[in-house]
Design a protein around this motif. Structure first.
Motif, short mmCIF file in Angstrom:
data_model
loop_
_atom_site.label_atom_id
_atom_site.label_comp_id
_atom_site.label_asym_id
_atom_site.label_seq_id
_atom_site.Cartn_x
_atom_site.Cartn_y
_atom_site.Cartn_z
N GLU A 214 -5.13 -0.18 -12.05
CA GLU A 214 -6.23 0.39 -11.26
C GLU A 214 -6.31 -0.28 -9.89
O GLU A 214 -6.53 0.39 -8.88
CB GLU A 214 -7.55 0.24 -12.01
CG GLU A 214 -7.65 1.16 -13.22
CD GLU A 214 -8.85 0.86 -14.10
OE1 GLU A 214 -9.69 0.01 -13.75
OE2 GLU A 214 -8.94 1.51 -15.17
N PHE A 215 -6.11 -1.60 -9.85
CA PHE A 215 -6.13 -2.32 -8.59
C PHE A 215 -5.00 -1.82 -7.68
O PHE A 215 -5.20 -1.59 -6.49
CB PHE A 215 -6.00 -3.83 -8.82
CG PHE A 215 -5.92 -4.63 -7.56
CD1 PHE A 215 -7.06 -4.86 -6.80
CD2 PHE A 215 -4.70 -5.14 -7.12
CE1 PHE A 215 -6.98 -5.59 -5.61
CE2 PHE A 215 -4.63 -5.86 -5.95
CZ PHE A 215 -5.77 -6.09 -5.19
N ALA A 216 -3.81 -1.66 -8.25
CA ALA A 216 -2.66 -1.19 -7.47
C ALA A 216 -2.94 0.21 -6.91
O ALA A 216 -2.62 0.49 -5.75
CB ALA A 216 -1.40 -1.18 -8.32
N GLN A 217 -3.55 1.08 -7.71
CA GLN A 217 -3.86 2.43 -7.25
C GLN A 217 -4.87 2.39 -6.10
O GLN A 217 -4.72 3.09 -5.10
CB GLN A 217 -4.41 3.28 -8.40
CG GLN A 217 -4.73 4.71 -8.01
CD GLN A 217 -3.52 5.48 -7.49
OE1 GLN A 217 -2.39 5.27 -7.93
NE2 GLN A 217 -3.75 6.36 -6.54
N LYS A 218 -5.89 1.54 -6.21
CA LYS A 218 -6.88 1.41 -5.14
C LYS A 218 -6.22 0.92 -3.85
O LYS A 218 -6.54 1.39 -2.76
CB LYS A 218 -7.99 0.44 -5.55
CG LYS A 218 -8.94 1.02 -6.55
CD LYS A 218 -10.01 0.00 -6.93
CE LYS A 218 -10.85 0.52 -8.07
NZ LYS A 218 -11.82 -0.49 -8.53
N MET A 219 -5.30 -0.04 -3.98
CA MET A 219 -4.62 -0.56 -2.80
C MET A 219 -3.72 0.51 -2.16
O MET A 219 -3.63 0.60 -0.93
CB MET A 219 -3.79 -1.80 -3.14
CG MET A 219 -4.62 -3.02 -3.52
SD MET A 219 -5.67 -3.61 -2.17
CE MET A 219 -7.26 -3.00 -2.68
N ARG A 220 -3.07 1.34 -2.99
CA ARG A 220 -2.24 2.44 -2.45
C ARG A 220 -3.11 3.42 -1.68
O ARG A 220 -2.75 3.87 -0.59
CB ARG A 220 -1.51 3.16 -3.57
CG ARG A 220 -0.21 2.53 -3.98
CD ARG A 220 0.62 3.44 -4.88
NE ARG A 220 0.01 3.67 -6.17
CZ ARG A 220 0.14 2.87 -7.22
NH1 ARG A 220 0.87 1.77 -7.12
NH2 ARG A 220 -0.45 3.13 -8.35
N GLU A 221 -4.27 3.76 -2.25
CA GLU A 221 -5.18 4.69 -1.59
C GLU A 221 -5.72 4.09 -0.29
O GLU A 221 -5.82 4.78 0.73
CB GLU A 221 -6.33 5.06 -2.52
CG GLU A 221 -5.89 5.91 -3.69
CD GLU A 221 -6.97 6.05 -4.76
OE1 GLU A 221 -8.08 5.51 -4.60
OE2 GLU A 221 -6.67 6.70 -5.79
N LYS A 222 -6.05 2.81 -0.32
CA LYS A 222 -6.59 2.13 0.86
C LYS A 222 -5.54 2.05 1.97
O LYS A 222 -5.86 2.21 3.15
CB LYS A 222 -7.07 0.73 0.47
CG LYS A 222 -7.71 -0.03 1.60
CD LYS A 222 -8.18 -1.40 1.13
CE LYS A 222 -8.77 -2.19 2.29
NZ LYS A 222 -9.20 -3.52 1.86
N ALA A 223 -4.30 1.80 1.61
CA ALA A 223 -3.23 1.64 2.60
C ALA A 223 -2.87 2.96 3.27
O ALA A 223 -2.47 2.97 4.42
CB ALA A 223 -1.99 1.03 1.94
N GLY A 224 -3.01 4.06 2.54
CA GLY A 224 -2.64 5.34 3.11
C GLY A 224 -1.14 5.49 3.22
O GLY A 224 -0.37 4.69 2.69
#
Length: 103
Positions: free
Chosen positions: A79-89
Motif C-alpha cells: 500500500e505504501f509503494a502504491q501511494k508513492m507511485r501515485e504521489k510521484a506521478g
C-alpha cells in the motif's frame, strides 16, 4: 550433571522487523520473492548467495509461524509503494510517450 558447551542461551524470537545478516533482509523480503516468482529455497539462494540456506529456511519458517502478522506487514508495504507511485506521478519519459500518443 555437567552442561554441554554446545547449549546456547535462549535468544528471543525474531520480529517481522528482524534483519537477516549480511544484507539486512527482512524475512518478508524472501517471502515476497517466493510468492512473486515461485522460487524454492534453493532458487532464493541462487539469487541471494550471501544468505545461507539455513537463514533462508529460518526466514521462511518464521513466516509460517507468524503468517498473519507478516502478511499485514507485506500488505502495508504494498500500500505504501502504491501511494508513492501515485504521489510521484508519471516520469518525464512516460509523459513524452503519452504526448506522442504511444502507450
Amino acid at each position: 550433571m555437567a552442561t554441554s558447551k554446545l547449549v546456547k542461551p535462549h535468544t528471543p524470537h525474531p520480529t517481522p522487523h528482524t534483519l537477516l545478516p549480511p544484507k539486512n533482509f527482512l524475512p518478508q523480503t524472501l517471502v515476497m520473492a517466493q510468492i512473486a516468482y515461485g522460487w524454492t529455497p534453493a532458487e532464493i539462494h541462487i539469487n541471494h548467495r550471501d544468505l545461507s540456506m539455513s537463514q533462508i529456511h529460518s526466514a521462511l519458517a518464521y513466516y509460517w509461524e507468524h503468517r498473519e502478522e507478516l502478511d499485514q506487514a507485506i500488505q502495508a508495504d504494498l500500500e505504501f509503494a502504491q501511494k508513492m507511485r501515485e504521489k510521484a506521478g508519471d516520469s518525464p519519459f512516460v509523459t513524452r510517450l503519452k504526448a506522442q500518443a504511444i502507450k
